[in-house]
Design an enzyme around this catalytic site. Structure first.
Site, PDB file in Angstrom:
ATOM      1  N   LYS A  22       5.659 -10.243 -18.314  1.00 23.01           N
ATOM      2  CA  LYS A  22       5.333 -10.705 -16.953  1.00 23.01           C
ATOM      3  C   LYS A  22       4.407  -9.711 -16.251  1.00 23.01           C
ATOM      4  O   LYS A  22       3.396 -10.100 -15.667  1.00 23.01           O
ATOM      5  CB  LYS A  22       6.642 -10.894 -16.178  1.00 23.01           C
ATOM      6  N   ARG A  27      -1.215  -8.578 -14.257  1.00 18.27           N
ATOM      7  CA  ARG A  27      -2.324  -7.616 -14.184  1.00 18.27           C
ATOM      8  C   ARG A  27      -3.566  -8.134 -14.900  1.00 18.27           C
ATOM      9  O   ARG A  27      -4.690  -7.909 -14.453  1.00 18.27           O
ATOM     10  CB  ARG A  27      -1.866  -6.279 -14.779  1.00 18.27           C
ATOM     11  N   SER A 167       8.042   3.396  -7.781  1.00 17.72           N
ATOM     12  CA  SER A 167       7.707   1.969  -7.832  1.00 17.72           C
ATOM     13  C   SER A 167       6.345   1.747  -8.476  1.00 17.72           C
ATOM     14  O   SER A 167       5.324   2.204  -7.966  1.00 17.72           O
ATOM     15  CB  SER A 167       7.699   1.366  -6.422  1.00 17.72           C
ATOM     16  N   GLN A 169       4.954  -1.091  -8.633  1.00 14.24           N
ATOM     17  CA  GLN A 169       4.211  -2.049  -7.803  1.00 14.24           C
ATOM     18  C   GLN A 169       3.434  -1.320  -6.723  1.00 14.24           C
ATOM     19  O   GLN A 169       2.279  -1.643  -6.447  1.00 14.24           O
ATOM     20  CB  GLN A 169       5.170  -3.074  -7.193  1.00 14.24           C
ATOM     21  N   ASP A 315      14.662  -3.225 -14.518  1.00 16.37           N
ATOM     22  CA  ASP A 315      14.892  -4.679 -14.580  1.00 16.37           C
ATOM     23  C   ASP A 315      15.974  -5.059 -15.585  1.00 16.37           C
ATOM     24  O   ASP A 315      16.403  -6.213 -15.646  1.00 16.37           O
ATOM     25  CB  ASP A 315      13.588  -5.401 -14.936  1.00 16.37           C
TER      26      ASP A 315
HETATM   27  C1  S3P Z   1       7.065  -4.317 -11.696  1.00 13.34           C
HETATM   28  C2  S3P Z   1       7.635  -3.180 -11.190  1.00 13.34           C
HETATM   29  C3  S3P Z   1       9.068  -3.062 -10.853  1.00 13.34           C
HETATM   30  C4  S3P Z   1       9.875  -4.177 -11.500  1.00 13.34           C
HETATM   31  C5  S3P Z   1       9.226  -5.514 -11.340  1.00 13.34           C
HETATM   32  C6  S3P Z   1       7.853  -5.529 -11.987  1.00 13.34           C
HETATM   33  C7  S3P Z   1       5.626  -4.330 -11.984  1.00 13.34           C
HETATM   34  O1  S3P Z   1       9.223  -3.170  -9.449  1.00 13.34           O
HETATM   35  O2  S3P Z   1      11.187  -4.199 -10.969  1.00 13.34           O
HETATM   36  O3  S3P Z   1      10.026  -6.529 -11.930  1.00 13.34           O
HETATM   37  O4  S3P Z   1       5.139  -5.265 -12.663  1.00 13.34           O
HETATM   38  O5  S3P Z   1       4.934  -3.403 -11.547  1.00 13.34           O
HETATM   39  P1  S3P Z   1       9.130  -1.874  -8.477  1.00 13.34           P
HETATM   40  O6  S3P Z   1       7.751  -1.385  -8.480  1.00 13.34           O
HETATM   41  O7  S3P Z   1       9.561  -2.396  -7.136  1.00 13.34           O
HETATM   42  O8  S3P Z   1      10.126  -0.884  -9.044  1.00 13.34           O
END
Ligand code: S3P
Length: 434
Positions: A22, A27, A167, A169, A315
């Protein structure tokens, strides 16, 4: 509202291959959209989350073709070729889509507005909006949550940002904004998080300096379109890894899984519990390592999970809690407060689910203490959280009575085809409208 009904007494057997990753699929779409030239993606995850990103990319005027299953072809618009979407963008359940787009969109010439489903509308967005403002972006949230309104046309400048929470993200959103910023953008992480953005930017020709604990880049002239092969999602494989640990009587195989070391903390955690896991057939899918994972029967014992492993398994913790419930003795997970702001409050929701099936546990502010023991049946409310739903489907392998899991439609956000695949591996899982 749909439900899973999982009967006890099943034995996991055989081999599975899980759908594409995913994180990498999101990305690939975003970088393909702003690259120069045609990007071809294979193994794309056709789950609702990534389809929300795909829809958004199309709304920016980018031509996206889907010639076959798992195949996507993007005619990149170039760094400055995105067009105003004309209306609000709905990210559904996808936190990654919303947060990464915040970075990308704060650098565009046009305004945008991002919304999502009830879960996403309650998730924190200031962790991204704050540092983007420090870069010069103009972003408004409602009490820290969506809707996110972004004013375009603001010049951005690079910053050095020390993330208060680990994080990927947040890191990724800032790196995407950094593609448009004056000077250098550096993100420092308090603990290692998934590095797919850094790896993929490099594949698109961007000079990213990624050291252990930080990533930096400067505005490139362009991104060069490339081919992306998406490996199987480790986070989806995790359900079968745990299922095999607790419910197989012979070696079980999961093929073609992405084993990027920033994602595989679960393997280390299970190995500490005594699981017998073997990785072989190592290869790479572009910038990402891939392997087949074999799980052999072994007894699990409770452990205290080292906190450094938590971001590397963030996750996978719902599935890990199920493994802990089936282990001998007590397991302690701490340092996982981030679980409270995922698709649901995964500490509270998993704890209530464990309660429903008779697992003794203690809720901590940043984790759970779980006592391994026999599992009964019961009704589990997933609160629309895909990973909670799949975790309790796996728990049925050790339950003494049926488990009904409510509100499972969101399994399709990350793992379309989970139910038939689980059945093919032996789970006695039925789907019904609840
Ligand atoms: C993700 C980062 C994680 C993860 C999410 C996907 C990503 O979140 O829990 O399912 O694709 O960068 P966080 O950045 O909030 O930890």
């Amino acid at each position: 509202m749909s439900e899973f009904v999982v009967e006890p007494g099943a034995i996991l057997a055989g081999a599975v291959r899980v759908p594409g990753d995913k994180s990498i699929s999101h990305r690939a779409l975003m970088l393909g959209a702003i690259a120069s030239g045609r990007t071809g993606i294979r193994g794309f995850l056709e789950g609702e989350d990534c389809l929300a990103t795909l829809q958004a990319v199309r709304r920016f005027g980018v031509a996206v073709d889907r010639p076959g299953p798992g195949e996507v072809v993007i005619e990149g618009a170039g760094l400055h070729g995105l067009r105003a979407p004309g209306g609000v963008l709905d990210m559904g359940n996808a936190g990654t889509a919303m947060r990464l787009f915040m970075g990308l969109l704060s650098a565009q010439a046009f305004d945008s507005e991002l919304v999502g489903d009830a879960s996403l509308m309650s998730r924190p967005m200031e962790r991204v909006a704050g540092p983007l403002r420090a870069m010069g972006g103009d972003i408004a949230t409602r009490d820290g949550r969506p809707p996110v309104r972004i004013r375009g046309g603001r010049p951005l400048h690079g910053i050095r940002y020390d993330m208060p929470v680990a994080s990927a993200q947040v890191k990724s959103a800032l790196l995407l904004a950094g593609l448009y910023a004056d000077g250098e953008t550096t993100v420092v992480e308090p603990a290692v998080t998934r590095d797919h953005t850094e790896r993929m930017l490099q594949a698109f020709g961007v000079d990213v300096v990624a050291r252990c604990g930080s990533a930096s880049l400067r505005r490139p002239a362009r991104l060069e379109a490339t081919r992306i092969e998406v490996p199987g999602d480790f986070s989806s494989a995790a359900f079968f890894i745990v299922a095999a640990c607790i419910g197989a009587r012979a070696p079980f195989l999961i093929e073609g899984v992405g084993v990027n070391p920033t994602r595989t903390g679960l393997l280390e955690m299970l190995a500490l519990m005594g699981a017998d896991l073997r990785l072989f057939n190592h290869r790479s899918a572009g910038a990402e390592p891939v392997a087949d994972i074999e799980v052999r029967p072994a007894r699990l014992s409770g452990i205290r999970v080292p906190e450094r492993l938590v971001p590397l398994a963030i996750d996978e913790l719902p599935a890990f809690f199920v493994a802990a419930a089936c282990a001998e003795g007590e397991t302690l997970v701490t340092g996982a407060a981030e679980l409270r702001v995922k698709e649901s409050d995964r500490i509270a929701v998993m704890a209530r689910g464990l309660e429903s099936v008779g697992v003794r546990h203690e809720v901590l502010p940043d984790g759970l203490r779980i006592e391994g023991g026999p599992l009964g049946g019961g009704v589990v409310e997933s609160h629309g959280d895909h990973r909670v739903a799949m975790s309790f489907a796996v728990a049925s392998l050790r339950a003494s009575a049926p488990i009904v899991i409510r509100d499972v439609a969101n399994v399709a956000t990350s793992f379309p085809g989970f139910a038939p695949l689980a059945r093919s591996a032996g789970l006695r899982l039925a789907e019904r409208d609840g």
